[in-house]
Every structure is written in C-alpha cells, then in structure tokens.
Design a protein around this motif. Structure first.
Motif, PDB file in Angstrom:
ATOM      1  N   UNK A 125       0.631  -1.272   0.025  1.00 24.89           N
ATOM      2  CA  UNK A 125      -0.042   0.072  -0.243  1.00 24.89           C
ATOM      3  C   UNK A 125       0.847   1.184  -0.005  1.00 24.89           C
ATOM      4  N   UNK A 126       2.032   1.135   0.174  1.00 27.55           N
ATOM      5  CA  UNK A 126       2.843   2.665   0.465  1.00 27.55           C
ATOM      6  C   UNK A 126       3.653   2.868  -0.937  1.00 27.55           C
ATOM      7  N   UNK A 127       3.994   4.114  -0.799  1.00 27.16           N
ATOM      8  CA  UNK A 127       4.664   4.493  -2.151  1.00 27.16           C
ATOM      9  C   UNK A 127       5.916   3.745  -2.653  1.00 27.16           C
ATOM     10  N   UNK A 128       6.815   3.379  -1.735  1.00 26.94           N
ATOM     11  CA  UNK A 128       7.912   2.633  -2.009  1.00 26.94           C
ATOM     12  C   UNK A 128       7.745   1.221  -1.665  1.00 26.94           C
ATOM     13  N   UNK A 129       6.516   0.559  -2.715  1.00 23.88           N
ATOM     14  CA  UNK A 129       6.320  -0.667  -2.409  1.00 23.88           C
ATOM     15  C   UNK A 129       6.973  -2.006  -3.142  1.00 23.88           C
ATOM     16  N   UNK A 130       8.336  -1.539  -3.774  1.00 21.76           N
ATOM     17  CA  UNK A 130       9.140  -2.327  -4.341  1.00 21.76           C
ATOM     18  C   UNK A 130      10.449  -2.675  -3.310  1.00 21.76           C
ATOM     19  N   UNK A 131      10.203  -3.930  -2.553  1.00 22.97           N
ATOM     20  CA  UNK A 131      11.346  -4.292  -1.832  1.00 22.97           C
ATOM     21  C   UNK A 131      12.435  -4.903  -2.324  1.00 22.97           C
ATOM     22  N   UNK A 132      13.325  -4.243  -2.756  1.00 20.39           N
ATOM     23  CA  UNK A 132      14.607  -4.708  -3.357  1.00 20.39           C
ATOM     24  C   UNK A 132      15.730  -4.616  -2.633  1.00 20.39           C
ATOM     25  N   UNK A 174       5.903   8.290 -13.770  1.00 19.32           N
ATOM     26  CA  UNK A 174       7.157   8.521 -13.031  1.00 19.32           C
ATOM     27  C   UNK A 174       6.941   8.170 -11.488  1.00 19.32           C
ATOM     28  N   UNK A 175       5.832   8.289 -10.796  1.00 14.55           N
ATOM     29  CA  UNK A 175       5.524   7.861  -9.568  1.00 14.55           C
ATOM     30  C   UNK A 175       5.636   6.427  -9.494  1.00 14.55           C
ATOM     31  N   UNK A 215      13.298   2.592  -8.476  1.00 14.34           N
ATOM     32  CA  UNK A 215      14.671   3.318  -8.690  1.00 14.34           C
ATOM     33  C   UNK A 215      14.651   4.818  -7.828  1.00 14.34           C
ATOM     34  N   UNK A 216      15.903   5.128  -7.554  1.00 15.30           N
ATOM     35  CA  UNK A 216      15.997   6.676  -6.836  1.00 15.30           C
ATOM     36  C   UNK A 216      15.550   7.670  -7.809  1.00 15.30           C
ATOM     37  N   UNK A 217      15.496   8.621  -7.169  1.00 11.96           N
ATOM     38  CA  UNK A 217      14.652   9.788  -7.857  1.00 11.96           C
ATOM     39  C   UNK A 217      15.658  10.268  -9.006  1.00 11.96           C
ATOM     40  N   UNK A 218      16.951  10.561  -8.618  1.00  8.73           N
ATOM     41  CA  UNK A 218      17.810  10.910  -9.870  1.00  8.73           C
ATOM     42  C   UNK A 218      17.803  10.259 -11.155  1.00  8.73           C
ATOM     43  N   UNK A 219      17.819   8.681 -10.830  1.00  8.44           N
ATOM     44  CA  UNK A 219      17.815   7.821 -11.825  1.00  8.44           C
ATOM     45  C   UNK A 219      16.391   8.150 -12.825  1.00  8.44           C
ATOM     46  N   UNK A 220      15.396   8.202 -11.969  1.00 10.80           N
ATOM     47  CA  UNK A 220      13.719   8.318 -12.534  1.00 10.80           C
ATOM     48  C   UNK A 220      13.958   9.562 -13.308  1.00 10.80           C
ATOM     49  N   UNK A 221      14.222  10.858 -12.875  1.00 11.32           N
ATOM     50  CA  UNK A 221      14.559  11.967 -13.421  1.00 11.32           C
ATOM     51  C   UNK A 221      15.287  12.045 -14.597  1.00 11.32           C
ATOM     52  N   UNK A 254      25.107   4.678 -19.919  1.00 10.18           N
ATOM     53  CA  UNK A 254      26.111   5.818 -19.692  1.00 10.18           C
ATOM     54  C   UNK A 254      25.363   6.945 -18.976  1.00 10.18           C
ATOM     55  N   UNK A 255      24.228   7.357 -19.409  1.00  5.68           N
ATOM     56  CA  UNK A 255      23.495   8.642 -18.769  1.00  5.68           C
ATOM     57  C   UNK A 255      23.285   8.408 -17.516  1.00  5.68           C
ATOM     58  N   UNK A 256      22.846   6.939 -17.164  1.00  4.50           N
ATOM     59  CA  UNK A 256      22.475   6.526 -15.687  1.00  4.50           C
ATOM     60  C   UNK A 256      23.911   6.418 -14.766  1.00  4.50           C
TER      61      UNK A 256
END
Length: 549
Positions: free
Chosen positions: A293-300, A359-360, A366-372, A532-534
């Motif tokens: 139910x939470x935003x960060x629902x992928x436990x990796x 995006x959400x 993935x961390x925010x800088x990666x997603x951006x 490379x970009x990531x």
C-alpha cells in the motif's frame, strides 16, 4: 505433461535417508529422473530479519526405517500476488528448502555437474515449485543435477533500516538483503552436500530468470570478490535481466521502512526495539498488505557494503570484475526475449494513465535522480511516444523492460568489455555468449496470452524443455538445435558451444520460423547510451573501498 511418480529411497550417507520419487512419463512410461522436494538447506533464524543458520554437521534428514519424506514441494515465502503465480498454498516463513532433481543411473566418476536455478518474480513473489526439470533430464542429454532453492522475498527478504541494523549488530550480523544471503546459503549447501546426491559441488552453473537473473548478477559479484578458495560459481546464465543501477542507499531504505511503520500504525516515536517487536509480531498477511500500500512498495536490495559493495558499479567500470571473470574463466550466457514489455507492463502498473503516474511508479523501484534522468531520455517533450498506446501499461512496460533487460543488459556487457579507462580486459569477449528469443513454444499458451508474442518468461519453456508442459514433436528439434544443445555443453564446461557468434555485439537469435541467425545487435548503441547516462547521475556516495577488494 502427465507424469507418474513412484517412491524412491535414497541414502545420503552421513546426512541420513530421504524418500523422494522417481518420475516417469505418463505417455511413454519411460523413467525421467529422481526428485526430492523440500530438502532443507538451512535452519530458520530465531527472529524475522535475521540470517538463516547453517545446518550443523550432525544434521540428518531421516533414517533408513524412517526416511525424510520429500515427494512434494518446498515451502514458499509469504508473498505478494501476481496473476495466478502466487497462491497461498505452502506459505511458510521457514522457507529454507530446495528441490533437487537427479538424473537416472550411476553418476560419473567426479559426479554430475550442477545447475543451480534461482526463480524470478521481481524479488516480490515466486516459487521454486514452478520449475520442473523432469523432461529436461529425461528427454535430453543434460545429465546434471538441478537445484532450485526457495528464499525470502519482498519485505521479509529485503527490509532494511537503522533499527534493524542495530538489532543485527547486537548478534554480530549484517542487516538487509536477507533474500540474497539465503540464496548464498543454498549455494554453499549445494557445494558441501550435493555429492551425497551424486553431484560435483565444484562444478556449479549459477542460473536464474528475471529477478533470479538479477540475483545471479549479485551472487556472481559477491563470489568474484570472495577469495578463490571460497568461490562457488564456475559458469553463469543471466536470463532476461541484468545489473541496473547501484541498489538503494540505507537512507532511502529507511524512508521505505518508515512508510511501512506508518501503514501499520506503528508510531515512529517508539524506541527501535519496540518498533521491531511490533513488526515481528505482525502476521505476514497484514505485513504484506501494508507493504503493497505504500509509495515505495518494491522491496529490493540495499547497498549494505556487506553483500553489495558501495563501489560495486565502479568495479564494473574499471575492469575489476572483468579481470576476475577472466582469471577464473567464468563464462556467461545472457540474453532477452523480443517482446519482454508485455508481461512487464502488468506488474503493478501506474494507477494513473499519465506521465506523472508513470514517474510515480518508477520511483518505487529506482532512486529519484535515476527516474529524473529516465524522464529526460525517454520523454523529453513530456508527450506519449508514438509507438505507445498509453502511459499506464504500454509506455510503462517498455521503459520497465528496458531497465530490467534490454538497455541495462547491453550496458552491463559494455561495462565488462570496455572499461571506463578505455582499456578492455584481454580475454573477456570469449566468455560472453548472447542470445535473443523470437520464437515461442505453443505450450507457453497455457500461462501467457499468445497476443503477447515472445514476451518475458515465454522462453523458460525452452530452457527447461517444456517446464512441465508437453512440447510438440515438431518443436523439439528446433529448440534442441537452436538453444538446448549449446546450453547442455555450457553446463558441462565444454569449450565449443557451437554458438556461432563472433564478438559481444552479436546475438544467437532463434527466429519465429525456427531458424537460427547470428544477429548484429541493432539495439546496442541505444542501450549503451542509456547506461552511460544513468552512470553519470552520481546519486550515490561510495564512501570508501571495501576490504574485500
């Protein structure tokens, strides 16, 4: 395929006796292999989020008069639901068991080689009981023992926080990545015990599919950084996944932990031990419901600098991993399916059919800088790409498949073969065998819609020779010649696989008509561009070098 099972008593020497089954074909009545389900590889920890315990040297499975009964399945970690692949049957937090498939007859002098297979499921669901090696052993020349372990998943396997870190330190353990530690424990059990089944514990091919392949990447990295005397892996198959980006930091893992506490109505103001007491007393169904139910629902995984080094991706860039692969002569089979994105688009798709919704959803993985950075690369104008029908399944499925498989796999190979210092490691190219699946067996229709084409997971029916389903006679010759013969040679450590590729930019491709072509990878440049970009994002602090290097 229909099978017949008859009890089979097996002496495991100092480990006692087990009674599994001999599996035969229901149609031909020919015996295929022996099978032992739910073989324990470790003892459960005293509490959730502690490490499993190695079996004592005196541990036995049973006696001749009262053998351990193992005709069935391994226990399965409680998990999230996906399609019809995560039934609650067999759920048990004590899931430290594996299934063992053994060829018929007497083993060779040095024992059969071992195919160690890690199941997939985004690290959130899945089961070793979904994989069936009877036909692979009975109808081909594989002649290897197959071991498929269960391991902890989702929040039970990959939760991390400072509270858990302090708790683990109190008993001399590290915290986090327990699912990976479980896999390693099963690997070590295999090395130390597979001889009692007739196997050679020094000839392990580490394989995995999807999240299992992702696990193979990290198990291989851990193994390469271990001393030669502790190395377990001789070969590796990375099927439809890859290294992606450095796993999340402890700080981001703490945010996820705090979100879980909030969903369970556990006050953040409580002392750490009380938070853990309440979490450990929460029924797993309640825990899983809150976790989804939470935003960060992928436990990796979390970068813990114990199983996963802070500077892991730098060891890819600077050639450290490549040099270790060459020094140990560890070869890799890796590749993809043509239409990976159809299945990927069904895993917890964005709740809104918008760019913001996509995006959400990506921020859960993935961390925010990666997603951006991904947003700038894929959607520079903020508009839906022309080849996508919508944001919430099609666009999401494609970018997710690129991140899990297509682009990151190419980037991983680029990193191995062209280090950041522009000094490729001599000998690394001959260790890499790439493939591409554009052919689908008809038996895949039982679980995956034909309209999805050669999507993610359809080729498991090829690698596992039907994976429990019947293959048409007209299809057997195609997959044997195209893939399975070379795979068998790989598992047996043969040098010439007959793969046909010349260099890491070529892929052995099984075409829709059953023919095999060597394809010059037309997707290479785009995959390397994204990789490379990531890598240039720089969202992680490497904080020093691990002493294990």
């Amino acid at each position: 395929m229909e099978t017949i099972q008859k009890p089979y008593l097996k002496s495991l020497g100092p480990r006692g006796y087990v009674q599994g089954v001999t599996i035969s074909s229901g149609s031909s009545k020919n015996s295929l292999c022996h099978y032992f389900g739910g073989i324990r590889y470790a003892l459960p920890p005293s509490d959730r989020w502690r490490k499993a315990k190695r079996l004592p040297t005196t541990y036995t499975y049973g006696t001749k008069d009262d053998p351990f009964q193992c005709p069935g399945s391994s226990g399965v970690c409680p998990q999230a639901a996906f399609m019809d692949l995560a039934a609650t049957e067999g759920w048990d937090e004590d899931c430290f068991q594996c299934n063992v498939w053994v060829p018929l007859g007497e083993p060779p002098k040095n024992g059969w080689p071992v195919l160690f297979f890690i199941h997939g499921g985004f690290l959130q669901f899945g089961s070793p009981n979904s994989f069936h090696a009877a036909a692979l052993l009975g109808e081909t020349d594989m002649n290897a023992i197959v071991v498929t372990p269960a391991y902890r998943l989702g929040p039970l396997g990959f939760l991390y926080s400072s509270e858990l870190e302090n708790d683990a330190a109190s008993v001399g353990e590290t915290v986090g990545n327990h699912g990976f530690w479980d896999q390693r424990m099963a690997l070590e059990w295999t090395r130390d015990n597979i001889s009692v089944f007739g196997g050679n514990g020094s000839e392990i091919t580490l394989t995995g599919y999807s999240a299992g392949a992702y696990s193979v990447c990290y198990q291989l990295a851990y193994d390469l950084h271990a001393p030669d005397s502790e190395s377990l892996v001789r070969r590796a198959c990375i099927w439809s996944n890859s290294f992606t980006v450095q796993p999340k930091t402890p700080a981001l893992a703490q945010t996820q932990f705090n979100q879980l506490l909030s969903a369970l109505h556990i006050p953040a103001s409580l002392p750490g031990p009380e938070k853990l007491r309440r979490l450990r007393s929460t029924p797993h169904k309640t825990l899983l419901g809150a976790a989804t139910s939470i935003d960060l629902h992928e436990f990796r995984p979390t970068t813990d600098n114990a199983f996963i080094l802070n500077n892991l991706f730098h060891t890819l860039d600077n050639g450290v991993l490549a040099r270790k692969l060459v020094a140990r002569n560890i070869r890799i089979i890796t590749g993809e399916c043509r239409d990976e994105h159809f299945l990927y688009g069904t895993w917890r798709p964005p709740p809104q059919d918008t760019l913001g919704g996509l995006r959400h959803r990506l921020l859960a993985d993935y961390p925010r800088p990666i997603v951006d950075t991904l947003m700038r690369i894929y959607y520079p104008n903020g508009t839906l790409p022309r080849d996508c029908e919508n944001w919430d399944s099609d666009a999401f499925g494609r970018i997710y498949a690129d991140m899990q498989v297509h682009n990151m796999q190419r980037g991983f190979i680029y990193a191995l073969t062209n280090s950041a210092t522009n000094k490729p490691v001599p000998g690394i190219e001959k260790l890499i065998f790439r493939y591409r699946m554009e052919y689908r067996l008809s038996c895949a229709d039982r679980s995956l819609p034909p309209a999805w084409g050669v999507t993610h997971a359809t080729d498991q029916y090829i690698w596992f020779w039907g994976n429990g389903e019947a293959i048409k006679e007209s299809e057997k010759g195609i997959i044997k010649r195209a893939v399975v013969d070379g795979f068998i040679k790989f598992v047996h450590g043969e040098e010439d696989l007959g793969w046909g590729t010349d260099g890491y930019k070529e892929m052995r491709t099984l075409k829709p008509d059953g023919s095999v072509v060597i394809w010059r990878d037309e997707l290479w440049d785009e995959g390397v561009r994204v990789w490379k970009a990531l890598r240039e994002v720089g969202e992680y602090s490497d904080g020093g070098t691990s002493p294990r290097l």
